[in-house]
Design a protein around this motif. Structure first.
Motif, PDB file in Angstrom:
ATOM      1  N   ASP A 216      88.663  20.632  27.331  1.00 53.69           N
ATOM      2  CA  ASP A 216      88.727  20.899  25.785  1.00 53.69           C
ATOM      3  C   ASP A 216      87.387  21.049  25.264  1.00 53.69           C
ATOM      4  O   ASP A 216      86.432  20.858  26.427  1.00 53.69           O
ATOM      5  CB  ASP A 216      89.424  19.663  25.117  1.00 53.69           C
ATOM      6  N   LYS A 218      85.203  19.030  23.689  1.00 61.53           N
ATOM      7  CA  LYS A 218      84.429  17.857  23.848  1.00 61.53           C
ATOM      8  C   LYS A 218      83.866  17.819  25.420  1.00 61.53           C
ATOM      9  O   LYS A 218      82.556  17.550  25.549  1.00 61.53           O
ATOM     10  CB  LYS A 218      85.142  16.561  23.697  1.00 61.53           C
ATOM     11  N   GLU A 219      84.723  18.338  26.341  1.00 57.42           N
ATOM     12  CA  GLU A 219      84.235  17.875  27.763  1.00 57.42           C
ATOM     13  C   GLU A 219      83.286  19.267  27.860  1.00 57.42           C
ATOM     14  O   GLU A 219      82.368  19.109  28.846  1.00 57.42           O
ATOM     15  CB  GLU A 219      85.534  18.198  28.584  1.00 57.42           C
ATOM     16  N   LYS A 221      81.444  20.738  26.060  1.00 58.39           N
ATOM     17  CA  LYS A 221      79.948  20.159  25.135  1.00 58.39           C
ATOM     18  C   LYS A 221      79.405  19.259  25.992  1.00 58.39           C
ATOM     19  O   LYS A 221      77.936  19.517  26.272  1.00 58.39           O
ATOM     20  CB  LYS A 221      80.299  19.738  23.894  1.00 58.39           C
ATOM     21  N   GLU A 222      79.967  18.389  26.541  1.00 58.72           N
ATOM     22  CA  GLU A 222      79.267  17.281  27.413  1.00 58.72           C
ATOM     23  C   GLU A 222      78.637  17.719  28.502  1.00 58.72           C
ATOM     24  O   GLU A 222      77.383  17.624  28.942  1.00 58.72           O
ATOM     25  CB  GLU A 222      80.262  16.134  27.657  1.00 58.72           C
ATOM     26  N   LYS A 225      75.751  19.865  27.575  1.00 61.46           N
ATOM     27  CA  LYS A 225      74.439  18.916  27.257  1.00 61.46           C
ATOM     28  C   LYS A 225      73.923  18.333  28.386  1.00 61.46           C
ATOM     29  O   LYS A 225      72.662  18.337  28.509  1.00 61.46           O
ATOM     30  CB  LYS A 225      75.237  17.694  26.365  1.00 61.46           C
TER      31      LYS A 225
END
Length: 271
Positions: A216, A218-219, A221-222, A225
């Protein structure tokens, strides 16, 4: 904001040929100039009415109008209409479309073709970096192709320019997940941040996939990052070595500028 249709006139002398797209910063049309020095020439005309978009694009236009480079999409002119509170920007028309469209059509690019695109974008970045600017939003949608004799000339466009003050500028997070340098998530940006994004762009061309895959947003993006990007083993040696340097998580270990990157590519026979 009015939605123009084929045959409509914008500013009285730009005839709409078709709508090219619509985004956060306005609507873009393919138009033909009906009079003046550019009579008969085709352009891409962007119309912005959102107050934030108008303010942002107005400031950007004042800089872009001064840029003249074969690998940068040129801004021909711009005009603000106070009565409508709309900003009109006239760009050269890129008839080959975006790099994103091209890669999606082909699946992925060969190392030779990816290097050709990379060389063109590096030339554009070298021009920007030497003038004290960072693009800050390198991605496939912002690289455009133009048909020329013997092939395609790739150009950089849709800028999110950041003016460099000293070695680093502090900013709000800019860019697109999959193509953002890790330090940008900490609110800082360097010329080498563009190099990281360009590494992601090159990896995208070679694989046909946006870096930092996940289940997804969020994953993804992390992973972005933390700079957790995988370079496939099948990528040829010199190109793989180049990508490893471009995609260093520590910005100090990357090429500092596009010029450094270009010099390395020349030395390694990649240009």
């Amino acid at each position: 904001m009015e939605d123009f249709k084929s045959g409509d006139l914008i500013l009285g002398y730009y005839k709409v040929l078709e709508k090219l797209g619509e985004g956060n910063f306005g609507k873009v049309y393919k138009v033909e100039a009906l009079k003046g020095r550019y009579k008969g020439k085709v352009f891409a005309l962007k119309v912005a009415s959102n107050p934030y978009s108008v303010h942002y694009l107005w400031k950007e236009a004042q800089t872009l109008i001064l840029f003249h480079h074969q690998n940068i999409v040129s801004l021909q002119s711009y005009l603000y209409k106070k009565d409508k509170k709309e900003l009109y920007l006239i760009y050269e028309y890129m008839d080959f479309g975006t790099l994103k469209d091209y890669v999606e059509k082909k699946g992925k690019l060969s190392p030779e073709e990816a290097l050709k695109v990379l060389r063109h974008v590096v030339n554009a970045l070298e021009y920007l970096h030497s003038r004290g600017y960072i693009h800050s939003d390198l991605k496939p949608e912002n690289v455009f192709g133009k048909r020329v004799l013997g092939g395609v000339l790739w150009k950089l466009g849709d800028f999110s320019l950041v003016r460099i003050r000293g070695d680093v500028s502090i900013i709000d997070v800019k860019g697109t997940i999959g193509f953002i340098a890790p330090e940008i998530f900490r609110g800082e940006i360097h010329r080498s941040s563009d190099i990281y994004s360009l590494g992601c762009l090159t990896l995208y061309m070679l694989t046909g996939k946006v870096p930092f895959e996940g289940k997804d947003f969020k994953e993804r993006k992390e992973k972005n990052k933390r700079g957790e990007v995988e370079i496939p083993e099948e990528i040829p040696g010199k190109l793989k070595d180049l990508l490893e340097r471009m995609l260093e998580v520590d910005y100090k270990r990357r090429f500092r500028t596009a010029r450094e990157l270009k010099e390395y590519m020349v030395k390694e026979g990649l240009i």
